[in-house]
Design a protein around this motif. Structure first.
Motif, PDB file in Angstrom:
ATOM      1  N   LEU A  24       8.052  -3.519  -8.455  1.00 29.68           N
ATOM      2  CA  LEU A  24       7.421  -2.279  -8.892  1.00 29.68           C
ATOM      3  C   LEU A  24       7.570  -2.216 -10.404  1.00 29.68           C
ATOM      4  CD1 LEU A  24       6.089   0.466  -8.290  1.00 29.68           C
ATOM      5  CD2 LEU A  24       8.396   1.412  -8.090  1.00 29.68           C
ATOM      6  N   ASN A  25       6.443  -2.232 -11.095  1.00 30.51           N
ATOM      7  CA  ASN A  25       6.442  -2.215 -12.558  1.00 30.51           C
ATOM      8  C   ASN A  25       7.336  -3.313 -13.133  1.00 30.51           C
ATOM      9  OD1 ASN A  25       4.708   0.040 -12.470  1.00 30.51           O
ATOM     10  ND2 ASN A  25       6.450   1.423 -12.302  1.00 30.51           N
ATOM     11  N   GLY A  26       7.280  -4.489 -12.506  1.00 40.85           N
ATOM     12  CA  GLY A  26       8.021  -5.651 -12.988  1.00 40.85           C
ATOM     13  C   GLY A  26       9.447  -5.775 -12.498  1.00 40.85           C
ATOM     14  N   LYS A  27       9.929  -4.814 -11.720  1.00 45.22           N
ATOM     15  CA  LYS A  27      11.308  -4.831 -11.228  1.00 45.22           C
ATOM     16  C   LYS A  27      11.322  -5.164  -9.738  1.00 45.22           C
ATOM     17  CE  LYS A  27      12.937  -1.298 -14.440  1.00 45.22           C
ATOM     18  NZ  LYS A  27      13.633   0.009 -14.510  1.00 45.22           N
ATOM     19  N   LEU A  84      13.328   7.835  -2.673  1.00 45.56           N
ATOM     20  CA  LEU A  84      14.004   6.556  -2.866  1.00 45.56           C
ATOM     21  C   LEU A  84      13.384   5.682  -3.951  1.00 45.56           C
ATOM     22  CD1 LEU A  84      16.113   4.445  -1.867  1.00 45.56           C
ATOM     23  CD2 LEU A  84      14.321   3.618  -0.333  1.00 45.56           C
ATOM     24  N   ILE A  85      12.083   5.507  -3.923  1.00 44.30           N
ATOM     25  CA  ILE A  85      11.441   4.535  -4.807  1.00 44.30           C
ATOM     26  C   ILE A  85      11.670   4.852  -6.292  1.00 44.30           C
ATOM     27  CG2 ILE A  85       9.267   3.444  -5.461  1.00 44.30           C
ATOM     28  CD1 ILE A  85      10.482   2.536  -2.716  1.00 44.30           C
ATOM     29  N   PRO A  86      11.509   6.094  -6.759  1.00 43.91           N
ATOM     30  CA  PRO A  86      11.806   6.357  -8.169  1.00 43.91           C
ATOM     31  C   PRO A  86      13.266   6.077  -8.544  1.00 43.91           C
ATOM     32  CG  PRO A  86      10.467   8.120  -7.276  1.00 43.91           C
ATOM     33  CD  PRO A  86      10.902   7.259  -6.116  1.00 43.91           C
ATOM     34  N   LYS A  87      14.197   6.428  -7.654  1.00 44.16           N
ATOM     35  CA  LYS A  87      15.621   6.152  -7.919  1.00 44.16           C
ATOM     36  C   LYS A  87      15.872   4.655  -7.954  1.00 44.16           C
ATOM     37  CE  LYS A  87      17.725  10.323  -6.093  1.00 44.16           C
ATOM     38  NZ  LYS A  87      18.691  10.895  -5.162  1.00 44.16           N
ATOM     39  N   LEU A  88      15.278   3.954  -7.009  1.00 47.86           N
ATOM     40  CA  LEU A  88      15.471   2.508  -6.928  1.00 47.86           C
ATOM     41  C   LEU A  88      14.913   1.815  -8.164  1.00 47.86           C
ATOM     42  CD1 LEU A  88      16.631   0.420  -5.020  1.00 47.86           C
ATOM     43  CD2 LEU A  88      14.439   0.321  -3.867  1.00 47.86           C
ATOM     44  N   GLU A  89      13.760   2.259  -8.634  1.00 51.01           N
ATOM     45  CA  GLU A  89      13.187   1.667  -9.844  1.00 51.01           C
ATOM     46  C   GLU A  89      14.097   1.906 -11.047  1.00 51.01           C
ATOM     47  OE1 GLU A  89       9.223   1.544 -12.646  1.00 51.01           O
ATOM     48  OE2 GLU A  89       9.509   3.238 -11.320  1.00 51.01           O
ATOM     49  N   ALA A  90      14.662   3.107 -11.148  1.00 52.57           N
ATOM     50  CA  ALA A  90      15.548   3.432 -12.272  1.00 52.57           C
ATOM     51  C   ALA A  90      16.837   2.603 -12.232  1.00 52.57           C
ATOM     52  CB  ALA A  90      15.881   4.918 -12.258  1.00 52.57           C
ATOM     53  N   LEU A  91      17.329   2.292 -11.048  1.00 53.57           N
ATOM     54  CA  LEU A  91      18.576   1.530 -10.899  1.00 53.57           C
ATOM     55  C   LEU A  91      18.394   0.030 -11.094  1.00 53.57           C
ATOM     56  CD1 LEU A  91      19.996   3.269  -7.699  1.00 53.57           C
ATOM     57  CD2 LEU A  91      20.967   3.389 -10.005  1.00 53.57           C
ATOM     58  N   GLU A 121       0.827  -1.210   0.000  1.00 54.11           N
ATOM     59  CA  GLU A 121       0.000   0.000   0.000  1.00 54.11           C
ATOM     60  C   GLU A 121       0.865   1.265   0.000  1.00 54.11           C
ATOM     61  OE1 GLU A 121      -2.564   2.002   3.460  1.00 54.11           O
ATOM     62  OE2 GLU A 121      -3.390   0.081   2.790  1.00 54.11           O
ATOM     63  N   ARG A 122       1.969   1.230   0.725  1.00 51.33           N
ATOM     64  CA  ARG A 122       2.863   2.395   0.804  1.00 51.33           C
ATOM     65  C   ARG A 122       3.589   2.646  -0.521  1.00 51.33           C
ATOM     66  NH1 ARG A 122       1.940   5.910   4.199  1.00 51.33           N
ATOM     67  NH2 ARG A 122       4.103   6.464   4.332  1.00 51.33           N
ATOM     68  N   ILE A 123       3.874   1.573  -1.273  1.00 44.79           N
ATOM     69  CA  ILE A 123       4.626   1.682  -2.523  1.00 44.79           C
ATOM     70  C   ILE A 123       3.686   1.889  -3.714  1.00 44.79           C
ATOM     71  CG2 ILE A 123       6.340   0.517  -4.006  1.00 44.79           C
ATOM     72  CD1 ILE A 123       7.334   1.228  -1.160  1.00 44.79           C
ATOM     73  N   ALA A 124       2.424   1.553  -3.579  1.00 48.84           N
ATOM     74  CA  ALA A 124       1.449   1.592  -4.682  1.00 48.84           C
ATOM     75  C   ALA A 124       1.362   2.931  -5.423  1.00 48.84           C
ATOM     76  CB  ALA A 124       0.074   1.167  -4.180  1.00 48.84           C
ATOM     77  N   PRO A 125       1.525   4.081  -4.771  1.00 52.33           N
ATOM     78  CA  PRO A 125       1.442   5.334  -5.534  1.00 52.33           C
ATOM     79  C   PRO A 125       2.514   5.478  -6.623  1.00 52.33           C
ATOM     80  CG  PRO A 125       1.186   5.778  -3.193  1.00 52.33           C
ATOM     81  CD  PRO A 125       1.595   4.332  -3.328  1.00 52.33           C
ATOM     82  N   PHE A 126       3.540   4.654  -6.588  1.00 53.37           N
ATOM     83  CA  PHE A 126       4.653   4.777  -7.530  1.00 53.37           C
ATOM     84  C   PHE A 126       4.497   3.897  -8.771  1.00 53.37           C
ATOM     85  CE2 PHE A 126       6.156   5.815  -3.287  1.00 53.37           C
ATOM     86  CZ  PHE A 126       6.648   7.092  -3.498  1.00 53.37           C
ATOM     87  N   GLY A 127       3.479   3.051  -8.805  1.00 56.26           N
ATOM     88  CA  GLY A 127       3.271   2.188  -9.962  1.00 56.26           C
ATOM     89  C   GLY A 127       2.585   0.896  -9.571  1.00 56.26           C
ATOM     90  N   THR A 128       2.684  -0.095 -10.445  1.00 56.26           N
ATOM     91  CA  THR A 128       2.071  -1.393 -10.204  1.00 56.26           C
ATOM     92  C   THR A 128       2.972  -2.214  -9.282  1.00 56.26           C
ATOM     93  OG1 THR A 128       1.059  -1.323 -12.382  1.00 56.26           O
ATOM     94  CG2 THR A 128       1.185  -3.483 -11.308  1.00 56.26           C
ATOM     95  N   VAL A 129       2.434  -2.597  -8.131  1.00 55.97           N
ATOM     96  CA  VAL A 129       3.215  -3.326  -7.131  1.00 55.97           C
ATOM     97  C   VAL A 129       2.668  -4.739  -6.994  1.00 55.97           C
ATOM     98  CG1 VAL A 129       3.999  -3.372  -4.734  1.00 55.97           C
ATOM     99  CG2 VAL A 129       3.604  -1.186  -5.864  1.00 55.97           C
TER     100      VAL A 129
END
Length: 110
Positions: A34-37, A88-95, A13-21
């Protein structure tokens, strides 16, 4: 102590605003995608973040630990820290790379 379903639901629930979890259970614990990653590991109701050099400044002062015996050290993440999650979450997804596709097994004798 294994991770509870209630805790996984809370972190998702906490991560859901950033994409599909999605959460995938592995060896009694979880990897959150998150978005398959695969961006987070959750063990014993604790969220672990892989130590990327690009996250060092952002995670400075964060406690560290290993998600299971023999694992490399990870940052520990407080999923209630909304300000940190937003950075953190957007950076982590990009990495984090997408998982490599599994090779299909060919039929025996073919």
């Amino acid at each position: 102590m294994a991770t509870s379903q209630e805790y996984i639901d809370f972190v998702v629930e906490r991560i859901a605003p950033f994409g599909t979890v999605t959460a995938r259970k592995m060896f009694g614990e979880y990897v959150l995608y998150l978005n398959g990653k695969g961006i987070l590991t959750v063990c014993d109701n604790t969220v672990f973040v892989k130590k990327y050099p690009e996250l060092e400044a952002l995670m400075q002062g964060a406690p560290c630990g290993a998600p299971y015996p023999g694992a490399k050290e990870h940052y520990l993440l407080d999923p209630e820290d909304h300000a940190l999650l937003e950075q953190l979450i957007p950076k982590l997804e990009a990495l984090t790379p997408l998982p490599k596709p599994r090779r299909k097994k060919s039929a025996p004798g073919v």
